[in-house]
Design a protein around this motif. Structure first.
Motif, PDB file in Angstrom:
ATOM      1  N   GLY A 111       0.805  -1.217   0.000  1.00 11.76           N
ATOM      2  CA  GLY A 111       0.000   0.000   0.000  1.00 11.76           C
ATOM      3  C   GLY A 111       0.841   1.270   0.000  1.00 11.76           C
ATOM      4  O   GLY A 111       0.405   2.306  -0.517  1.00 11.76           O
ATOM      5  N   LEU A 171       0.623   4.448  -2.747  1.00 20.46           N
ATOM      6  CA  LEU A 171       0.577   5.897  -2.491  1.00 20.46           C
ATOM      7  C   LEU A 171       1.706   6.614  -3.236  1.00 20.46           C
ATOM      8  O   LEU A 171       1.493   7.657  -3.864  1.00 20.46           O
ATOM      9  CB  LEU A 171       0.698   6.163  -0.987  1.00 20.46           C
ATOM     10  CG  LEU A 171      -0.575   5.853  -0.199  1.00 20.46           C
ATOM     11  CD1 LEU A 171      -0.267   5.494   1.245  1.00 20.46           C
ATOM     12  CD2 LEU A 171      -1.525   7.052  -0.252  1.00 20.46           C
ATOM     13  N   PHE A 208      -1.934   6.322   9.651  1.00 19.58           N
ATOM     14  CA  PHE A 208      -0.701   5.538   9.687  1.00 19.58           C
ATOM     15  C   PHE A 208       0.346   6.289   8.871  1.00 19.58           C
ATOM     16  O   PHE A 208       0.038   6.897   7.850  1.00 19.58           O
ATOM     17  CB  PHE A 208      -0.957   4.132   9.111  1.00 19.58           C
ATOM     18  CG  PHE A 208       0.268   3.263   9.114  1.00 19.58           C
ATOM     19  CD1 PHE A 208       0.918   2.964  10.298  1.00 19.58           C
ATOM     20  CD2 PHE A 208       0.786   2.760   7.930  1.00 19.58           C
ATOM     21  CE1 PHE A 208       2.063   2.172  10.303  1.00 19.58           C
ATOM     22  CE2 PHE A 208       1.917   1.962   7.921  1.00 19.58           C
ATOM     23  CZ  PHE A 208       2.563   1.671   9.108  1.00 19.58           C
ATOM     24  N   ASP A 265      -6.768   7.535   0.511  1.00 22.11           N
ATOM     25  CA  ASP A 265      -6.006   6.446   1.125  1.00 22.11           C
ATOM     26  C   ASP A 265      -7.051   5.504   1.707  1.00 22.11           C
ATOM     27  O   ASP A 265      -7.627   5.763   2.770  1.00 22.11           O
ATOM     28  CB  ASP A 265      -5.055   6.975   2.203  1.00 22.11           C
ATOM     29  CG  ASP A 265      -4.227   5.849   2.833  1.00 22.11           C
ATOM     30  OD1 ASP A 265      -4.648   4.684   2.733  1.00 22.11           O
ATOM     31  OD2 ASP A 265      -3.180   6.140   3.442  1.00 22.11           O
ATOM     32  N   ALA A 285      -6.505   2.292   2.377  1.00 21.62           N
ATOM     33  CA  ALA A 285      -5.768   1.110   2.840  1.00 21.62           C
ATOM     34  C   ALA A 285      -6.573   0.287   3.841  1.00 21.62           C
ATOM     35  O   ALA A 285      -6.458  -0.936   3.878  1.00 21.62           O
ATOM     36  CB  ALA A 285      -4.448   1.541   3.476  1.00 21.62           C
ATOM     37  N   GLN A 286      -7.386   0.974   4.649  1.00 21.39           N
ATOM     38  CA  GLN A 286      -8.102   0.286   5.733  1.00 21.39           C
ATOM     39  C   GLN A 286      -9.584   0.092   5.409  1.00 21.39           C
ATOM     40  O   GLN A 286     -10.348  -0.248   6.307  1.00 21.39           O
ATOM     41  CB  GLN A 286      -7.966   1.113   7.029  1.00 21.39           C
ATOM     42  CG  GLN A 286      -6.521   1.342   7.443  1.00 21.39           C
ATOM     43  CD  GLN A 286      -6.375   2.033   8.786  1.00 21.39           C
ATOM     44  OE1 GLN A 286      -7.358   2.404   9.411  1.00 21.39           O
ATOM     45  NE2 GLN A 286      -5.138   2.210   9.231  1.00 21.39           N
ATOM     46  N   SER A 319      -4.136  -1.016   0.676  1.00 17.99           N
ATOM     47  CA  SER A 319      -3.143  -1.961   1.179  1.00 17.99           C
ATOM     48  C   SER A 319      -3.812  -3.317   1.297  1.00 17.99           C
ATOM     49  O   SER A 319      -4.958  -3.407   1.731  1.00 17.99           O
ATOM     50  CB  SER A 319      -2.666  -1.524   2.565  1.00 17.99           C
ATOM     51  OG  SER A 319      -1.966  -2.592   3.192  1.00 17.99           O
ATOM     52  N   LYS A 349      -5.205  -6.557   6.958  1.00 19.25           N
ATOM     53  CA  LYS A 349      -6.287  -5.684   6.483  1.00 19.25           C
ATOM     54  C   LYS A 349      -7.587  -6.484   6.281  1.00 19.25           C
ATOM     55  O   LYS A 349      -7.562  -7.712   6.247  1.00 19.25           O
ATOM     56  CB  LYS A 349      -5.875  -5.023   5.157  1.00 19.25           C
ATOM     57  CG  LYS A 349      -4.677  -4.077   5.323  1.00 19.25           C
ATOM     58  CD  LYS A 349      -5.062  -2.858   6.129  1.00 19.25           C
ATOM     59  CE  LYS A 349      -4.041  -1.744   6.086  1.00 19.25           C
ATOM     60  NZ  LYS A 349      -3.024  -1.780   7.135  1.00 19.25           N
ATOM     61  N   ALA A 405       1.002  -6.835  -0.347  1.00 23.26           N
ATOM     62  CA  ALA A 405       0.432  -6.404  -1.627  1.00 23.26           C
ATOM     63  C   ALA A 405      -0.331  -5.099  -1.432  1.00 23.26           C
ATOM     64  O   ALA A 405      -0.661  -4.715  -0.304  1.00 23.26           O
ATOM     65  CB  ALA A 405      -0.512  -7.470  -2.190  1.00 23.26           C
TER      66      ALA A 405
HETATM   67  C1  LIG Z   1      -3.859   4.272   6.311  1.00 27.96           C
HETATM   68  C2  LIG Z   1      -2.772   3.436   5.705  1.00 27.96           C
HETATM   69  N1  LIG Z   1      -2.112   3.907   4.622  1.00 27.96           N
HETATM   70  C3  LIG Z   1      -1.157   3.200   4.036  1.00 27.96           C
HETATM   71  C4  LIG Z   1      -0.770   1.951   4.492  1.00 27.96           C
HETATM   72  C5  LIG Z   1       0.385   1.255   3.861  1.00 27.96           C
HETATM   73  O1  LIG Z   1       0.115  -0.017   3.410  1.00 27.96           O
HETATM   74  P1  LIG Z   1       1.232  -1.154   3.406  1.00 27.96           P
HETATM   75  O2  LIG Z   1       1.489  -1.569   4.803  1.00 27.96           O
HETATM   76  O3  LIG Z   1       0.617  -2.230   2.583  1.00 27.96           O
HETATM   77  O4  LIG Z   1       2.447  -0.582   2.763  1.00 27.96           O
HETATM   78  C6  LIG Z   1      -1.445   1.406   5.580  1.00 27.96           C
HETATM   79  C7  LIG Z   1      -1.118   0.055   6.057  1.00 27.96           C
HETATM   80  O5  LIG Z   1      -0.823  -0.250   7.150  1.00 27.96           O
HETATM   81  C8  LIG Z   1      -2.457   2.170   6.227  1.00 27.96           C
HETATM   82  O6  LIG Z   1      -3.107   1.708   7.298  1.00 27.96           O
END
Ligand SMILES: Cc1ncc(COP(=O)(O)O)c(C=O)c1O
Length: 374
Positions: free
Chosen positions: A67, A71, A93, A164, A166-167, A188, A193, A201
């Protein structure tokens, strides 16, 4: 009344429980990848991309290696780099900020609201200047941020909007799945997740062909044709095994998300202890509860109390982005984002995953309700 006859041990997350259920299907999928030696990119990734785009109701999805890369590549695809600024929430995060910094641009942190704990749209405009190029809203804890408000600021100032997400796989804003609101949305698929790969991934969704084409090149050494490098590229492809596991798991995601919502409803209705505060949920937000965050005045005391009773919450996140050591050079100080700072000092994440049984959920509710009366 706490049911002391049940011998509970409730971790924050239980990945084993989820993966035992689906082991045979995932192993069959792994075998297929193995037989095809399709380990990097290729047909299994394409199959998952098509399915994920359909799930998000977007035209395109591009699989990448995590993830954070999603970004980074989205920011680069927008042409953002050194000298530019990107507005992001302080309460997220840290990877939201990494994505900006890796491109050479500077993250500008904005506080969250005191009740939704999401990006506070009313504090964005004071941070906009001629260097500002984009805003990244974060669907934090699985709950959509106020997309309408943030989008109208982007429209007013000619800024790009990124999600974003990711969650938040499967979350909805006003009934529409997240992933298609901004120029691009970044996901993400980290194992923990709501939709997590058996490995690392990530992915980007978009409705814009130009970003889709750009991302496909960027993740693959800047190539459209092998060994012809049109631009500075990266090796950020999704692996075949990860894609195959995701293709199996995405079919379970709606029921897993449904179960998370059911648990959240039980927590919301059942926890009546006035010492516990929960995230406000505006009517437009259909959360998939990646996390169930609460705040309390004396976090350490609550944490010890829960641990003593075999409940092991998480903490998301103990330090807000603007006060992280890695960003000390940007000169933020305590008091710059008070709501995010309050949250960092007072938050705990109650256990939240589809495999929690009703007994486990009831036990958590009873124990939390008894806090302060013991
Ligand atoms: C809000 C947020 N952004 C970005 C990410 C980054 O993802 P990844 O851990 O797959 O690199 C995460 C993952 O923990 C996340 O919670």
């Amino acid at each position: 009344m706490i049911n002391s006859t049940v011998n509970m041990h409730i971790p924050f997350l239980d990945l084993k429980g989820q993966h035992q259920q689906i082991k045979n299907k995932v192993f069959e999928a792994f075998e297929e990848v193995y037989e095809n030696t399709a380990f990097s990119g290729g047909s299994f990734v394409e199959k998952f991309e098509d399915r994920f785009a359909e799930f998000c109701d977007t035209k395109y999805a591009v699989g990448v290696n995590n993830g954070t890369s999603a970004l980074q590549l989205a920011i680069i695809a927008l042409g953002i780099g050194a000298g530019d600024e990107v507005i992001i929430p302080a309460n997220t995060f840290i990877a939201t900020a990494w994505g900006v910094s890796y491109s050479g641009a500077t993250p500008v942190f904005v506080d969250c609201t005191s009740d939704t704990w999401q990006l506070d749209a009313s504090k964005i405009e004071e941070k906009i200047n001629s260097k500002t190029k984009a805003i990244i809203g974060v669907h934090l804890y699985g709950q959509p941020f106020d997309i309408s408000e943030v989008q109208s600021i982007c429209d007013k100032y000619g800024l790009f909007l990124l999600e974003d997400a990711a969650q938040a796989q499967g979350a909805k804003f006003n009934g529409v799945p997240v992933g298609g609101f901004g120029e691009m949305a970044c996901f993400s698929f980290y194992p923990g997740k709501n939709l997590g790969a058996c490995g690392e991934a990530g992915g980007v969704t978009t409705n814009h062909e130009k970003y889709y084409e750009k991302l496909k090149g960027l993740r693959n050494h800047g190539c459209k044709k092998r060994y012809y490098h049109d631009e500075l590229g990266y090796n950020m492809r999704m692996g075949g095994l990860e894609a195959a596991s995701l293709a199996v798991k995405i079919e379970y995601l709606p029921s897993w998300n449904q179960r998370r919502k059911e648990i959240a409803r039980k927590y919301r209705e059942g926890i009546v202890n006035p010492m516990i505060k929960m995230q406000a949920q505006p009517g437009w937000a259909d959360s998939v509860y990646h996390l169930f965050v609460v705040t309390t005045q004396n976090r350490k005391e609550l944490l010890n109390y829960l641990n003593d009773r075999n409940i092991f919450p998480g903490m998301h996140y103990p330090v807000p982005c603007h006060l992280q050591k890695a960003y000390s050079a940007l000169g933020y100080k305590v008091g710059d984002c008070p709501n995010s700072e309050f949250l960092a000092d007072h938050c705990l994440s109650l256990p939240m995953y589809a495999e929690l049984t009703d007994d486990m959920v009831e036990y958590v509710i009873d124990v939390v309700n008894a806090y302060g009366n013991q």
